[in-house]
Design a protein around this motif. Sequence first.
Motif, PDB file in Angstrom:
ATOM      1  N   GLU A  89       1.213  -1.648  -0.299  1.00  0.00           N
ATOM      2  CA  GLU A  89      -0.472   0.073   0.169  1.00  0.00           C
ATOM      3  C   GLU A  89       0.834   1.038  -0.029  1.00  0.00           C
ATOM      4  O   GLU A  89       0.781   1.727  -0.693  1.00  0.00           O
ATOM      5  CB  GLU A  89      -0.793   0.011   1.133  1.00  0.00           C
ATOM      6  CG  GLU A  89      -1.764   0.685   1.497  1.00  0.00           C
ATOM      7  CD  GLU A  89      -2.788   0.501   2.476  1.00  0.00           C
ATOM      8  OE1 GLU A  89      -2.229  -0.454   3.474  1.00  0.00           O
ATOM      9  OE2 GLU A  89      -4.630   1.161   2.344  1.00  0.00           O
ATOM     10  N   LEU A  90       2.064   0.969   1.285  1.00  0.00           N
ATOM     11  CA  LEU A  90       2.769   2.635   1.124  1.00  0.00           C
ATOM     12  C   LEU A  90       3.497   2.424  -0.160  1.00  0.00           C
ATOM     13  O   LEU A  90       3.784   3.871  -0.913  1.00  0.00           O
ATOM     14  CB  LEU A  90       3.674   2.340   1.764  1.00  0.00           C
ATOM     15  CG  LEU A  90       3.374   2.548   3.626  1.00  0.00           C
ATOM     16  CD1 LEU A  90       4.174   1.805   4.058  1.00  0.00           C
ATOM     17  CD2 LEU A  90       2.831   4.364   3.833  1.00  0.00           C
ATOM     18  N   VAL A  95       4.469   6.000  -5.528  1.00  0.00           N
ATOM     19  CA  VAL A  95       4.410   5.961  -6.455  1.00  0.00           C
ATOM     20  C   VAL A  95       3.185   7.133  -7.237  1.00  0.00           C
ATOM     21  O   VAL A  95       3.388   7.751  -7.790  1.00  0.00           O
ATOM     22  CB  VAL A  95       4.074   4.819  -8.150  1.00  0.00           C
ATOM     23  CG1 VAL A  95       3.857   4.576  -9.032  1.00  0.00           C
ATOM     24  CG2 VAL A  95       5.189   3.468  -7.045  1.00  0.00           C
ATOM     25  N   LEU A  96       2.195   7.437  -6.344  1.00  0.00           N
ATOM     26  CA  LEU A  96       1.121   7.487  -7.088  1.00  0.00           C
ATOM     27  C   LEU A  96       1.287   9.480  -6.621  1.00  0.00           C
ATOM     28  O   LEU A  96       1.173  10.143  -7.792  1.00  0.00           O
ATOM     29  CB  LEU A  96      -0.208   7.821  -5.652  1.00  0.00           C
ATOM     30  CG  LEU A  96      -1.359   8.271  -6.189  1.00  0.00           C
ATOM     31  CD1 LEU A  96      -1.944   7.573  -7.869  1.00  0.00           C
ATOM     32  CD2 LEU A  96      -2.419   7.567  -5.402  1.00  0.00           C
ATOM     33  N   GLY A 141      12.211  16.935  -0.980  1.00  0.00           N
ATOM     34  CA  GLY A 141      11.857  18.124  -0.139  1.00  0.00           C
ATOM     35  C   GLY A 141      11.281  16.960   0.563  1.00  0.00           C
ATOM     36  O   GLY A 141      10.341  18.435   1.497  1.00  0.00           O
ATOM     37  N   TYR A 142      10.331  16.534   0.836  1.00  0.00           N
ATOM     38  CA  TYR A 142       9.336  15.132   1.730  1.00  0.00           C
ATOM     39  C   TYR A 142       8.135  15.493   1.537  1.00  0.00           C
ATOM     40  O   TYR A 142       7.625  14.909   1.949  1.00  0.00           O
ATOM     41  CB  TYR A 142      10.827  16.478   2.871  1.00  0.00           C
ATOM     42  CG  TYR A 142      11.291  16.083   3.845  1.00  0.00           C
ATOM     43  CD1 TYR A 142      11.901  13.969   4.284  1.00  0.00           C
ATOM     44  CD2 TYR A 142      12.399  16.656   3.766  1.00  0.00           C
ATOM     45  CE1 TYR A 142      13.566  13.840   4.521  1.00  0.00           C
ATOM     46  CE2 TYR A 142      13.766  16.245   3.854  1.00  0.00           C
ATOM     47  CZ  TYR A 142      14.004  14.873   3.895  1.00  0.00           C
ATOM     48  OH  TYR A 142      15.225  14.366   4.162  1.00  0.00           O
ATOM     49  N   GLN A 143       7.620  16.590   1.150  1.00  0.00           N
ATOM     50  CA  GLN A 143       6.546  16.765   1.124  1.00  0.00           C
ATOM     51  C   GLN A 143       5.635  15.267   0.327  1.00  0.00           C
ATOM     52  O   GLN A 143       5.027  15.215   1.045  1.00  0.00           O
ATOM     53  CB  GLN A 143       5.952  18.086  -0.317  1.00  0.00           C
ATOM     54  CG  GLN A 143       5.368  18.367  -0.399  1.00  0.00           C
ATOM     55  CD  GLN A 143       4.317  19.401   0.852  1.00  0.00           C
ATOM     56  OE1 GLN A 143       5.234  19.703   1.451  1.00  0.00           O
ATOM     57  NE2 GLN A 143       3.195  19.767   1.203  1.00  0.00           N
ATOM     58  N   ALA A 144       5.682  15.157  -1.000  1.00  0.00           N
ATOM     59  CA  ALA A 144       5.424  13.574  -1.829  1.00  0.00           C
ATOM     60  C   ALA A 144       5.666  12.383  -1.161  1.00  0.00           C
ATOM     61  O   ALA A 144       5.066  11.975  -1.202  1.00  0.00           O
ATOM     62  CB  ALA A 144       5.920  14.129  -3.049  1.00  0.00           C
ATOM     63  N   LEU A 151      -1.851   9.498   2.544  1.00  0.00           N
ATOM     64  CA  LEU A 151      -2.719   9.004   1.785  1.00  0.00           C
ATOM     65  C   LEU A 151      -2.920   7.709   2.619  1.00  0.00           C
ATOM     66  O   LEU A 151      -4.360   7.386   2.649  1.00  0.00           O
ATOM     67  CB  LEU A 151      -2.041   8.924   1.140  1.00  0.00           C
ATOM     68  CG  LEU A 151      -3.270   8.729  -0.507  1.00  0.00           C
ATOM     69  CD1 LEU A 151      -4.270   9.976  -0.827  1.00  0.00           C
ATOM     70  CD2 LEU A 151      -2.283   8.702  -2.017  1.00  0.00           C
ATOM     71  N   VAL A 152      -1.986   6.692   2.395  1.00  0.00           N
ATOM     72  CA  VAL A 152      -1.746   5.100   3.280  1.00  0.00           C
ATOM     73  C   VAL A 152      -3.187   5.847   4.813  1.00  0.00           C
ATOM     74  O   VAL A 152      -3.717   4.567   4.943  1.00  0.00           O
ATOM     75  CB  VAL A 152      -0.257   4.333   3.270  1.00  0.00           C
ATOM     76  CG1 VAL A 152      -1.288   3.452   4.239  1.00  0.00           C
ATOM     77  CG2 VAL A 152      -0.467   4.321   1.781  1.00  0.00           C
TER      78      VAL A 152
END
Length: 161
Positions: A89-90, A95-96, A141-144, A151-152
């Motif tokens: 899931e992570l 990827v998303l 930059g850690y944001q994503a 999200l998970v």
Amino acid sequence: MEHEVDTTLTVNGATVRRRIAARQHLVDFLREELGLTGSHIGCEHGVCGACTVRVDGEIVRGCLMFAAQADGCTVDTVEGLSDSRELEELQSAFVLTNALQCGFCTPGVLMAAQALLRDEANPSRERIREYLSGNYCRCTGYQAIVDAIDLVAKARAARAK
Ligand code: FES
Ligand code: FES
């Protein structure tokens, strides 16, 4: 001659018996002796988190622990958790959200993120950032990364209702 220690440990579900150089670090043993190169070596000083593995259920720095200290322990690496689909899931969320670029930090980040989500239901974004403060990423930059874990976390919280 370097001192060696008879060591038996379980790695990703398989029993491993070896004579291990007393001063060989766990991450070096996993990479060089067992070919498990998913755990990376960055700083070798316990700072960057690239070498994160799980020992008896808890994440540790593979560069700070001698392999011989894992005698009798259960060690899980990113390869094991990928094969068991525990990270699926992570991984999909990463990827998303484009949470990796070079990917060097990613195994350690995934191991840490999974530990956080296992131990804490629906952590805040601040808590995710705080928990991952020991995992350095030079690209994103850690944001994503935080987006992916968030999200998970939210998906799991929604399913738990
Ligand atoms: S290589 Fe272990 S923390 Fe950096
Ligand atoms: S994606 Fe390159 S260090 Fe994190």
